[in-house]
Design an enzyme around this catalytic site. Structure first.
Site, PDB file in Angstrom:
ATOM      1  N   HIS A  51       1.826 -20.750  72.077  1.00 44.17           N
ATOM      2  CA  HIS A  51       2.082 -19.345  72.231  1.00 44.17           C
ATOM      3  C   HIS A  51       1.969 -19.515  73.952  1.00 44.17           C
ATOM      4  O   HIS A  51       2.956 -18.913  74.597  1.00 44.17           O
ATOM      5  CB  HIS A  51       1.543 -18.342  71.735  1.00 44.17           C
ATOM      6  CG  HIS A  51       1.668 -18.242  70.331  1.00 44.17           C
ATOM      7  ND1 HIS A  51       3.115 -17.669  69.951  1.00 44.17           N
ATOM      8  CD2 HIS A  51       1.089 -18.531  69.194  1.00 44.17           C
ATOM      9  CE1 HIS A  51       3.006 -17.729  68.459  1.00 44.17           C
ATOM     10  NE2 HIS A  51       1.798 -18.066  68.400  1.00 44.17           N
ATOM     11  N   SER A 111      -2.812 -14.456  65.417  1.00 40.94           N
ATOM     12  CA  SER A 111      -2.693 -15.768  65.129  1.00 40.94           C
ATOM     13  C   SER A 111      -4.130 -16.172  64.775  1.00 40.94           C
ATOM     14  O   SER A 111      -5.363 -15.604  65.300  1.00 40.94           O
ATOM     15  CB  SER A 111      -2.242 -16.625  66.218  1.00 40.94           C
ATOM     16  OG  SER A 111      -1.098 -16.168  66.885  1.00 40.94           O
TER      17      SER A 111
END
Length: 495
Positions: free
Chosen positions: A434, A347
């Site tokens: 997340h 990410s």
């Protein structure tokens, strides 16, 4: 035209559209109402708030900054009220709503704004009935009449605005119209608080209509319709798709792409995720996007890397389905590939660089004398200032592995991801997503994204969030207590 030729042309055209309108989340379709889509208008921040619709409806003349005259405003209100007329059927109400939607598609931006204001200010719950129902409910608490009084109170607080939205949703393209209308309106909310009632009502309705129980998970592959592949090109928000070979690489045999679809928007993924199936946790986006690389051996794949997640509909802001998407994709992948044991992301850290620019001095103050002296020698100034450190960090990719500047950047990134919060939530937007899903901050990756975008956001740093399927609930509980779950490797970097 051949398939590659068509797609190359489409990639070039769509890439051009994205350059003209960059957004952190993929852009909403820039077209008009059904069957076409709505064109987003410019933000209203520069427009004066002016009179309320109540004042304007009772007026004779319009003021200079007002789009619709009082006469046209009254007529527009009557057309909106006719949609929710209790004497007409759902079908007729939907037909009338479609007529108003047709007017809206041709309206100028400031005329659309007047319609939003009418919907927000003129379709409110009856204040007197609500007050009376609330008093009766309060008096009934603890008595046998409590349940009935609560029902009356709930009904009294339901605004006619909700009924209006339901009628708009009744015609075939109604859901698409409303989603695009909200996307059209969102940039104006900050400047005009009067629109908040409509926005909140729409978010509530969308949360019901787009509940994950009504969504279909579909795999998007190279065999999918060309129009759907176009949507991937257009909506990809993390790593831009640049060519025909690029999109083909992302749909290769060692990759998977899944999206959530709604029955009323069957050709548009609401959100989609791109996954690489490999044999270890990825530390760089470069090999994953390498179009010349051979496909990985699926028999050896032990790790699923989620490397891009893109929302596609700006009008659905506040409606969350990312958590469910990842869960469903994990279940699907485990069924297809039983050897998969690790589920993690690669990410970006989009907020890191801007945060460090403001907080570098405070981070330097946390260093002990030895670390501060080593950093000072590395940047050529003792003691080092925030400016010295940030200047040296600008050339991040050239820093050697043992550079104190490089170590300091990693330590600051760990601090940012593991300790910095905004209103009791992780400060970084991707981290919020997340970590809210139950993942933990697992590992920082130096030069994970060496692109210009990666350097601008985070000095090229990327992060792995690990989805440990046995500890998702535990991680969520920690987060609810204000503790961000991180690995030992991240803890070791804390200042």
């Amino acid at each position: 035209m051949t398939g590659p030729g068509w797609l190359n042309r489409s990639v070039s055209r769509l890439a051009g559209e994205k350059k003209e309108s960059k957004m952190p989340v993929a852009a909403v379709d820039d077209a008009q109402h059904a069957p076409k889509k709505i064109v987003n208008s410019a933000p209203a921040d520069g427009l004066p708030v002016g009179r309320s619709t109540r004042e304007r409806l009772n007026a004779t003349l319009r003021k200079k900054e007002e789009a619709l005259s009082p006469r046209v405003l009254r007529r527009t209100l009557l057309e909106l009220q006719a949609i929710v007329d209790p004497r007409v059927s759902e079908v007729e109400g939907g037909r009338r709503a479609m007529g108003v939607a047709g007017w809206y598609a041709k309206a100028a931006p400031n005329e659309r704004r007047d319609m939003w204001l009418l919907m927000s200010e003129q379709f409110v719950a009856d204040a007197q009935k609500t007050k009376l129902a609330q008093e009766q409910f309060a008096a009934a608490v603890g008595t046998p009449d409590e349940a009935a009084a609560e029902v009356r109170y709930r009904r009294a607080t339901v605004s006619p605005r909700r009924r209006l939205l339901q009628r708009f949703s009744a015609f075939p393209e109604g859901i698409r119209f409303l989603v695009d209308l909200r996307a059209d309106m969102l940039p104006h909310l900050k400047a005009d608080k009067r629109l908040q009632a409509l926005d909140v009502e729409m978010e509530y309705m969308f949360s019901t209509w787009f509940d994950v129980g009504f969504l279909d998970l579909r795999r998007i592959s190279w065999d999918s319709p060309a129009s759907l592949i176009e949507k991937l090109i257009k909506y990809e928000a993390v790593h831009d798709i640049k060519s025909w070979s690029d999109v083909k690489n992302r749909l290769d045999s060692d990759r998977r792409c899944y999206g959530f679809f709604h029955p009323r928007l069957p050709d548009d993924p609401l959100i989609f995720v791109e996954v690489a199936l490999i044999d270890k946790m990825a530390g760089s986006i470069t090999p994953l996007l390498d179009e010349s690389a051979d496909a990985a051996d699926l028999n050896k794949a032990t790790t699923a890397i989620f490397y891009s997640i893109s929302n596609t509909q700006g009008g659905l802001r506040g409606v969350s389905f990312g958590d469910s998407l990842i869960k469903r994709v994990v279940e699907t992948l485990k069924d297809e590939f039983p050897k998969l044991k690790v589920f993690a992301t690669l990410s970006p850290i989009p907020g890191f660089r801007s945060w460090l620019n403001k907080n570098a001095g405070a981070m330097l103050d946390k260093l002990d004398d030895k670390a501060r002296s080593a950093l000072g020698r590395a940047v050529g100034f003792e003691p080092p200032s925030a400016g010295h450190f940030l200047s040296a960090a600008d050339d991040a990719l050239a820093l050697p592995e043992k550079s104190p500047v490089r170590l300091m950047l990693l330590r600051c990134a760990a601090q940012y991801l593991g300790h910095v919060s905004d209103d009791a939530r992780p400060a970084d937007a991707v981290a919020r997503f997340h970590l809210g899903n139950g993942a933990r901050v697992e590992r920082l990756n130096w030069a994970g994204d060496p692109s210009g975008k990666g350097l601008k956001q985070s000095y090229g740093l990327m992060v792995n969030y690990l989805y440990d399927l046995k500890r998702l609930d535990k991680h969520r509980a920690l987060l609810a207590q204000g503790k961000i779950p991180v690995s030992g490797e991240i803890e070791d970097l804390y200042i």
